[in-house]
Write a protein that holds these residues in place. Structure first.
Motif, PDB file in Angstrom:
ATOM      1  N   ASP A   1       0.901  -1.244  -0.209  1.00  6.20           N
ATOM      2  CA  ASP A   1       0.011  -0.123   0.044  1.00  6.20           C
ATOM      3  C   ASP A   1       0.809   1.203   0.152  1.00  6.20           C
ATOM      4  OD1 ASP A   1       1.075  -0.207   2.506  1.00  6.20           O
ATOM      5  OD2 ASP A   1      -0.763   0.065   3.539  1.00  6.20           O
ATOM      6  N   GLY A   2       2.089   1.216  -0.713  1.00 11.00           N
ATOM      7  CA  GLY A   2       2.979   2.243  -0.405  1.00 11.00           C
ATOM      8  C   GLY A   2       2.883   3.265  -1.308  1.00 11.00           C
ATOM      9  N   ASN A   3       3.606   4.410  -1.595  1.00 11.05           N
ATOM     10  CA  ASN A   3       3.733   5.345  -2.420  1.00 11.05           C
ATOM     11  C   ASN A   3       5.041   5.289  -3.285  1.00 11.05           C
ATOM     12  OD1 ASN A   3       1.158   6.661  -1.780  1.00 11.05           O
ATOM     13  ND2 ASN A   3       2.071   8.180   0.023  1.00 11.05           N
ATOM     14  N   PHE A   4       4.675   5.269  -4.515  1.00 10.55           N
ATOM     15  CA  PHE A   4       5.744   5.740  -5.517  1.00 10.55           C
ATOM     16  C   PHE A   4       5.840   7.141  -5.987  1.00 10.55           C
ATOM     17  CE2 PHE A   4       8.717   3.414  -8.818  1.00 10.55           C
ATOM     18  CZ  PHE A   4       8.811   4.686  -9.550  1.00 10.55           C
ATOM     19  N   VAL A   5       6.772   7.626  -5.842  1.00  8.43           N
ATOM     20  CA  VAL A   5       6.813   9.418  -5.993  1.00  8.43           C
ATOM     21  C   VAL A   5       7.733   9.428  -7.090  1.00  8.43           C
ATOM     22  CG1 VAL A   5       6.972  11.638  -5.156  1.00  8.43           C
ATOM     23  CG2 VAL A   5       5.840   9.828  -3.578  1.00  8.43           C
ATOM     24  N   MET A   6       7.475  10.127  -8.239  1.00  4.94           N
ATOM     25  CA  MET A   6       8.255  10.423  -9.331  1.00  4.94           C
ATOM     26  C   MET A   6       8.429  11.962  -9.601  1.00  4.94           C
ATOM     27  SD  MET A   6       7.731   9.744 -13.377  1.00  4.94           S
ATOM     28  CE  MET A   6       7.561   8.154 -13.168  1.00  4.94           C
ATOM     29  N   VAL A   7       9.586  12.477  -9.517  1.00  6.51           N
ATOM     30  CA  VAL A   7       9.951  13.964  -9.671  1.00  6.51           C
ATOM     31  C   VAL A   7      10.253  14.133 -10.996  1.00  6.51           C
ATOM     32  CG1 VAL A   7      11.415  15.936  -8.733  1.00  6.51           C
ATOM     33  CG2 VAL A   7      10.537  13.969  -7.308  1.00  6.51           C
ATOM     34  N   VAL A   8       9.455  14.936 -11.689  1.00  5.44           N
ATOM     35  CA  VAL A   8       9.963  15.330 -13.026  1.00  5.44           C
ATOM     36  C   VAL A   8      10.165  16.961 -13.151  1.00  5.44           C
ATOM     37  CG1 VAL A   8       8.835  15.705 -15.382  1.00  5.44           C
ATOM     38  CG2 VAL A   8       7.877  13.741 -13.707  1.00  5.44           C
ATOM     39  N   PRO A   9      11.326  17.206 -13.949  1.00  8.98           N
ATOM     40  CA  PRO A   9      12.045  18.470 -14.007  1.00  8.98           C
ATOM     41  C   PRO A   9      11.327  19.384 -15.068  1.00  8.98           C
ATOM     42  CG  PRO A   9      13.478  16.967 -15.097  1.00  8.98           C
ATOM     43  CD  PRO A   9      11.988  15.934 -14.690  1.00  8.98           C
ATOM     44  N   GLU A  10      11.918  20.739 -14.925  1.00 12.45           N
ATOM     45  CA  GLU A  10      11.600  21.634 -16.289  1.00 12.45           C
ATOM     46  C   GLU A  10      12.227  21.256 -17.382  1.00 12.45           C
ATOM     47  OE1 GLU A  10      11.326  25.865 -14.786  1.00 12.45           O
ATOM     48  OE2 GLU A  10      12.614  25.001 -13.283  1.00 12.45           O
ATOM     49  N   ALA A  11      11.357  21.416 -18.332  1.00  8.74           N
ATOM     50  CA  ALA A  11      12.152  21.140 -19.860  1.00  8.74           C
ATOM     51  C   ALA A  11      13.462  22.115 -19.956  1.00  8.74           C
ATOM     52  CB  ALA A  11      11.162  21.233 -20.989  1.00  8.74           C
ATOM     53  N   PRO A  12      14.388  21.727 -20.777  1.00 11.39           N
ATOM     54  CA  PRO A  12      14.465  20.484 -21.636  1.00 11.39           C
ATOM     55  C   PRO A  12      15.220  19.471 -20.767  1.00 11.39           C
ATOM     56  CG  PRO A  12      16.301  22.091 -22.301  1.00 11.39           C
ATOM     57  CD  PRO A  12      15.480  22.730 -21.239  1.00 11.39           C
ATOM     58  N   PHE A  13      14.957  18.067 -21.293  1.00 11.88           N
ATOM     59  CA  PHE A  13      15.307  16.788 -20.674  1.00 11.88           C
ATOM     60  C   PHE A  13      15.096  15.900 -22.021  1.00 11.88           C
ATOM     61  CE2 PHE A  13      11.060  17.325 -18.852  1.00 11.88           C
ATOM     62  CZ  PHE A  13      10.421  16.187 -19.301  1.00 11.88           C
ATOM     63  N   ARG A  14      15.932  14.765 -21.629  1.00  8.89           N
ATOM     64  CA  ARG A  14      15.739  13.827 -22.700  1.00  8.89           C
ATOM     65  C   ARG A  14      14.406  12.976 -22.550  1.00  8.89           C
ATOM     66  NH1 ARG A  14      20.212   9.219 -21.282  1.00  8.89           N
ATOM     67  NH2 ARG A  14      21.189  10.221 -23.123  1.00  8.89           N
ATOM     68  N   CYS A  15      13.944  12.858 -23.632  1.00  9.28           N
ATOM     69  CA  CYS A  15      12.809  12.144 -24.058  1.00  9.28           C
ATOM     70  C   CYS A  15      11.597  12.808 -23.462  1.00  9.28           C
ATOM     71  CB  CYS A  15      12.785  10.639 -23.768  1.00  9.28           C
ATOM     72  SG  CYS A  15      10.993   9.984 -24.292  1.00  9.28           S
ATOM     73  N   PRO A  16      11.121  13.898 -23.954  1.00 15.50           N
ATOM     74  CA  PRO A  16       9.623  14.599 -23.306  1.00 15.50           C
ATOM     75  C   PRO A  16       8.784  13.572 -22.935  1.00 15.50           C
ATOM     76  CG  PRO A  16      10.627  15.781 -25.142  1.00 15.50           C
ATOM     77  CD  PRO A  16      11.380  14.427 -25.159  1.00 15.50           C
ATOM     78  N   PRO A  17       8.197  12.556 -23.418  1.00 14.38           N
ATOM     79  CA  PRO A  17       7.337  11.716 -23.024  1.00 14.38           C
ATOM     80  C   PRO A  17       7.632  10.668 -22.170  1.00 14.38           C
ATOM     81  CG  PRO A  17       7.685  11.706 -25.363  1.00 14.38           C
ATOM     82  CD  PRO A  17       8.764  12.081 -24.955  1.00 14.38           C
ATOM     83  N   GLY A  18       9.275  10.513 -21.803  1.00 17.60           N
ATOM     84  CA  GLY A  18       9.438   9.429 -21.035  1.00 17.60           C
ATOM     85  C   GLY A  18       9.031   9.291 -19.680  1.00 17.60           C
ATOM     86  N   PRO A  19       8.950  10.623 -18.907  1.00 22.16           N
ATOM     87  CA  PRO A  19       8.432  10.341 -17.588  1.00 22.16           C
ATOM     88  C   PRO A  19       6.950   9.791 -17.432  1.00 22.16           C
ATOM     89  CG  PRO A  19       9.478  12.355 -17.710  1.00 22.16           C
ATOM     90  CD  PRO A  19       9.446  11.966 -19.175  1.00 22.16           C
ATOM     91  N   TYR A  20       6.176  10.150 -18.463  1.00 21.91           N
ATOM     92  CA  TYR A  20       4.761   9.797 -18.494  1.00 21.91           C
ATOM     93  C   TYR A  20       4.398   8.259 -18.880  1.00 21.91           C
ATOM     94  CZ  TYR A  20       5.368  14.672 -17.949  1.00 21.91           C
ATOM     95  OH  TYR A  20       5.919  15.901 -17.592  1.00 21.91           O
ATOM     96  N   GLU A  21       5.526   7.896 -19.792  1.00 19.78           N
ATOM     97  CA  GLU A  21       5.456   6.522 -20.124  1.00 19.78           C
ATOM     98  C   GLU A  21       5.895   5.719 -19.026  1.00 19.78           C
ATOM     99  OE1 GLU A  21       6.830   3.894 -23.610  1.00 19.78           O
ATOM    100  OE2 GLU A  21       8.452   4.267 -22.373  1.00 19.78           O
ATOM    101  N   ARG A  22       6.847   6.262 -18.345  1.00 23.45           N
ATOM    102  CA  ARG A  22       7.380   5.579 -16.923  1.00 23.45           C
ATOM    103  C   ARG A  22       6.283   5.187 -15.926  1.00 23.45           C
ATOM    104  NH1 ARG A  22      12.867   6.989 -14.154  1.00 23.45           N
ATOM    105  NH2 ARG A  22      13.736   5.659 -15.952  1.00 23.45           N
ATOM    106  N   ALA A  23       5.585   6.607 -15.856  1.00 19.77           N
ATOM    107  CA  ALA A  23       4.302   6.289 -14.866  1.00 19.77           C
ATOM    108  C   ALA A  23       3.316   5.381 -15.332  1.00 19.77           C
ATOM    109  CB  ALA A  23       3.813   7.739 -14.854  1.00 19.77           C
TER     110      ALA A  23
END
Length: 432
Positions: A182-204
């Motif tokens: 029942d844990g929390n997975f927390v993802m921190v996404v930076p401001e652009a520019p960064f490698r692969c703009p859709p990448g964090p959201y596919e990871r999610a």
């Protein structure tokens, strides 16, 4: 003045086919007579560098090509998110350099520590110097350690970024598998520019897929320094379909920008003063061009490398070319597909330059496939060209909203086929 044209998917694919035909013309580029002793050195063996090495040699076999890459096995960031979701193994995203060696390319597994543009030499960590006639850099990205307070290399061992595939991917996967039900997975996404703009959201999406099937009481919180992101409507439609009770995204306007990390306590603090406790903390830090590009003097105050969009030669140092994520090539995204097509153009430009010829007008294409669920894919695509010294997008678009199950499955299949094709093109990898 350039005007972007919005096309139907069928029209866009037709135009990409034309640009691919241009790529095919590059592939059939006649061997141009060059100095028999001409030596092209390429630093970085990822999507950009390995492509450039192969295509310089393909365009003119008489040119000596040396590829310098520290790793003997290259793990691709594309499809590494699928490893987290349990849909791929690390072995399935691993590629060797044996095929490039067999192609006549000298592959050296070492680090470049110094580039002397005046002497046209690169120095290796082993203390050897290698001279070149033309140099191509494909260093990818490095992280701006401590640009986010509390997040440095040591912190990444507790709160992994996994934004360079390999050991960090394995670490994040182990943490995901070990987190409480029942844990929390927390993802921190930076401001652009960064490698692969859709990448964090596919990871999610892939992490949520894993949680749905193994830890259905768990939550995934995205703390996002951006208000909007690539393919947002498509991602959100997919999340509502599959992961409505799992994913919560907090955008910039609602306090999503993280200002401090406490990796020991697994805590992220936002600019609104909120303190978010995680069981697994995945921090994607702010980024910059690979450090060797900065040492070489091909980056500007933005910490990225400006290039001539028709050749990808550095605008700061003649004779050095830069491709891939390290470059300032917007509106082209920082993606593996972009690096591959940029490298082919740069390879042709280098061969022409060594022969005293002008580079031909360049055209580029990019498609970024993202997987939301095993049979549910989406994509964004664009076609680009150089115009008046700038990179411009001539056409493009995203998958249609409300695509049916068959359409989404085809998109997922297209993504898998793209991966197999591009890995064969670059590293000669054959998939069973």
């Amino acid at each position: 003045m350039s005007k972007k044209v919005n096309l139907s998917r069928r029209q866009w694919l037709s135009q990409v086919a034309q640009f691919s035909a241009a790529g095919a013309a590059i592939s059939a580029f006649p061997a141009i007579a060059a100095n028999a002793s001409a030596h092209v050195v390429i630093v970085g063996g990822g999507f950009g560098g390995a492509t450039a090495a192969r295509y310089v040699k393909r365009f003119n076999p008489s040119i000596k090509v040396t590829l310098i890459e520290p790793s003997k096995t290259f793990y691709t960031c594309p499809f590494s998110n699928l490893v987290l979701g349990g849909l791929r193994s690390m072995e399935q995203i691993a590629h060797s350099y044996d095929h490039l060696k067999a192609f006549g390319i000298d592959v050296i597994h070492d680090y470049v520590t110094v580039i002397d543009a005046d002497k046209k030499t690169v120095r290796l960590q082993s203390d050897n110097d290698i001279s070149y006639d033309r140099l191509l850099l494909s260093p990818g990205i490095d992280f701006r350690w401590n640009a986010l307070e509390g997040y440095d290399e040591a912190a990444a061992e507790r709160a992994p970024h996994a934004w360079k595939a390999g050991a960090q991917t394995v670490l994040l996967k182990k943490q995901l598998e070990a987190m409480p039900d029942d844990g929390n997975f927390v993802m921190v996404v930076p401001e652009a520019p960064f490698r692969c703009p859709p990448g964090p959201y596919e990871r999610a999406s892939m992490v949520a897929h894993y949680l749905k099937h193994h830890k259905p009481k768990a939550k995934l919180i995205i703390l996002d320094a951006q208000e909007n992101f690539s393919k947002q409507a498509l991602f959100e439609q997919g999340w509502n379909k599959f992961y409505a009770d799992i994913i919560e995204r907090i955008p910039l306007s609602l306090g999503g920008k993280v200002t401090r990390i406490d990796a020991k306590a697994l805590v992220a603090e936002t600019e609104f003063g909120d303190v978010i406790k995680a069981d697994v903390l995945n921090v994607i830090p702010p980024q910059q061009a690979g450090l060797i590009a900065q040492q070489a003097g091909v980056t500007n105050e933005s910490l990225w490398a400006p290039i001539n969009p028709n050749t990808f030669e550095s605008t700061l140092i003649p004779g050095i070319y830069v491709v891939g994520d390290a470059t300032i090539a917007a509106p082209m995204p920082k993606s593996g597909f972009s690096a591959n097509t940029q490298a082919k153009v740069a390879a042709a430009a280098i061969v022409a330059d060594l022969a005293g010829k002008e580079a031909t007008p360049a055209h580029y294409a990019n498609t970024c496939y993202s997987l939301i669920a095993p049979d549910y894919g989406i994509s964004v695509a664009g076609a680009y060209t150089a115009l008046d010294g700038k990179m411009v997008e001539r056409s493009g678009g995203v998958s249609p909203m409300d695509g049916d199950a068959d359409f989404r499955k085809r998109e997922a299949d297209y993504g898998a086929n793209w991966y197999e094709a591009i890995c064969y093109d670059i590293w000669g990898t054959k998939f069973a």
